[in-house]
Scaffold this active site. Structure first.
Site, PDB file in Angstrom:
ATOM      1  N   GLU A 170     -26.871  14.667  39.288  1.00  0.00           N
ATOM      2  CA  GLU A 170     -26.449  16.070  38.654  1.00  0.00           C
ATOM      3  C   GLU A 170     -27.609  17.138  39.195  1.00  0.00           C
ATOM      4  O   GLU A 170     -28.897  16.381  39.232  1.00  0.00           O
ATOM      5  CB  GLU A 170     -26.560  15.949  37.010  1.00  0.00           C
ATOM      6  CG  GLU A 170     -26.129  17.320  36.567  1.00  0.00           C
ATOM      7  CD  GLU A 170     -25.128  18.033  36.904  1.00  0.00           C
ATOM      8  OE1 GLU A 170     -25.211  19.191  37.608  1.00  0.00           O
ATOM      9  OE2 GLU A 170     -23.808  17.733  36.635  1.00  0.00           O
ATOM     10  N   ASP A 207     -16.920  21.638  40.353  1.00  0.00           N
ATOM     11  CA  ASP A 207     -16.694  23.116  40.455  1.00  0.00           C
ATOM     12  C   ASP A 207     -15.550  23.404  41.265  1.00  0.00           C
ATOM     13  O   ASP A 207     -15.535  23.240  42.346  1.00  0.00           O
ATOM     14  CB  ASP A 207     -17.990  23.640  40.642  1.00  0.00           C
ATOM     15  CG  ASP A 207     -19.012  23.187  39.697  1.00  0.00           C
ATOM     16  OD1 ASP A 207     -19.045  23.736  38.435  1.00  0.00           O
ATOM     17  OD2 ASP A 207     -20.109  22.711  40.157  1.00  0.00           O
ATOM     18  N   THR A 263     -13.593  15.319  28.318  1.00  0.00           N
ATOM     19  CA  THR A 263     -14.847  16.288  28.004  1.00  0.00           C
ATOM     20  C   THR A 263     -14.133  17.757  27.945  1.00  0.00           C
ATOM     21  O   THR A 263     -13.012  17.936  27.949  1.00  0.00           O
ATOM     22  CB  THR A 263     -15.528  16.431  29.542  1.00  0.00           C
ATOM     23  OG1 THR A 263     -14.596  16.889  30.608  1.00  0.00           O
ATOM     24  CG2 THR A 263     -16.184  14.860  29.875  1.00  0.00           C
TER      25      THR A 263
END
Ligand code: SAM
Length: 250
Positions: free
Chosen positions: A106, A156, A226
């Protein structure tokens, strides 16, 4: 060069700074945020792997290779989550599977801090976070055949056509992921953007090192719900799972 006390599991090499600007698959990083990161390091430092850096704080120097045995203090099947966000998935999985090791990739500072806090609350010892661009990590920092599974959930979307070149999943990345996987190792992905799902499926099918499953995989029951999946459901978007396996004969 002497590594700082919090640095675990890497093989530092002399850095060779790059000068070319790169297209990245991430927008925000939260900046280097020294103070916030220092606090995370102070309380959860053993969780973070600090690699030899290249041209920026999200890069890894060419030639730096992760030493997983040193990073985790043992040898166990390694699962890598690419773009682990706030860590819901990877921390839950690490707690449920103490026999495996988990590496979260990340670049977003707040997400890494949240992951570190979550990991500390849960008490997992089989999780490490590497703050680095996954494109660079898979391009050379993970030895061939060293990864049991790779997860890429809700990358993304970069929805505008002119931004599609920034999407994480592309042919070069697929080759790099496939090379890092052990034969028979699985790459699991999910996205709620239909055209990106199609792109993912096409890229994986075209990768000669991978064997794709059916057009869409069933929702993997190990995948944690999530906020991205919740938002997709609220907006009426279908979540597509895609999975492919590293060929044993290639
Ligand atoms: C849309 S979020 C999804 C997070 C998480 N997988 C989830 O489902 O909640 C995508 C994440 O991928 C990260 N990311 C994008 N490109 C990356 C890259 N090249 N290397 C590491 N992380 C990346 C972003 O910082 C962001 O946190």
């Amino acid at each position: 060069m002497t590594a700082p006390a919090h640095v675990v599991g890497g093989t530092p090499t002399p850095s060779r700074p790059r000068v070319t600007a790169r297209v990245t698959s991430f927008g925000r990083t939260g900046g280097q945020v020294d103070a916030a990161f220092a606090r995370v390091l102070a309380s959860h430092g053993a969780l973070l792997i600090e690699p030899e850096r290249g041209e920026s704080f999200t890069s890894v120097a060419p030639g730096w290779v992760l030493d997983a045995v040193s990073a985790f203090g043992r040898s166990a099947p390694l699962v890598v989550e690419v773009g682990s966000g706030a860590g819901e998935q990877v921390v839950r999985a690490a707690a449920a599977h103490p026999e495996r090791d988990f590496l979260a990739l990340e670049v977003w500072t707040d997400g890494i801090a949240a992951t570190a806090r979550r990991a500390a609350e849960t008490g997992v010892t089989n999780l490490r976070v590497l703050r680095a661009d996954a494109h660079q990590v898979f391009a050379g920092a993970l030895p061939s055949g060293s990864v049991a599974e790779v997860w890429t959930f809700f990358p993304d979307p970069w929805r505008k056509s002119r931004h599609h070149k920034r999407r994480l999943v592309n042919p070069a990345f697929a080759d790099d992921v496939a090379r890092a996987l052990t034969p028979g190792g699985c790459w699991r992905l999910a996205t709620d953007w239909e055209d990106y799902a199609g792109q993912v499926r096409d890229v994986l099918s075209a990768c000669t090192l991978l064997e794709s499953g059916p057009e869409w995989a069933p929702r993997w029951d190990g995948r944690v719900l999530t906020r991205f999946e919740r938002k997709a459901a609220e907006a009426g978007r279908v979540v597509r799972d895609v999975a492919a396996v590293r060929r044993c004969d290639a």
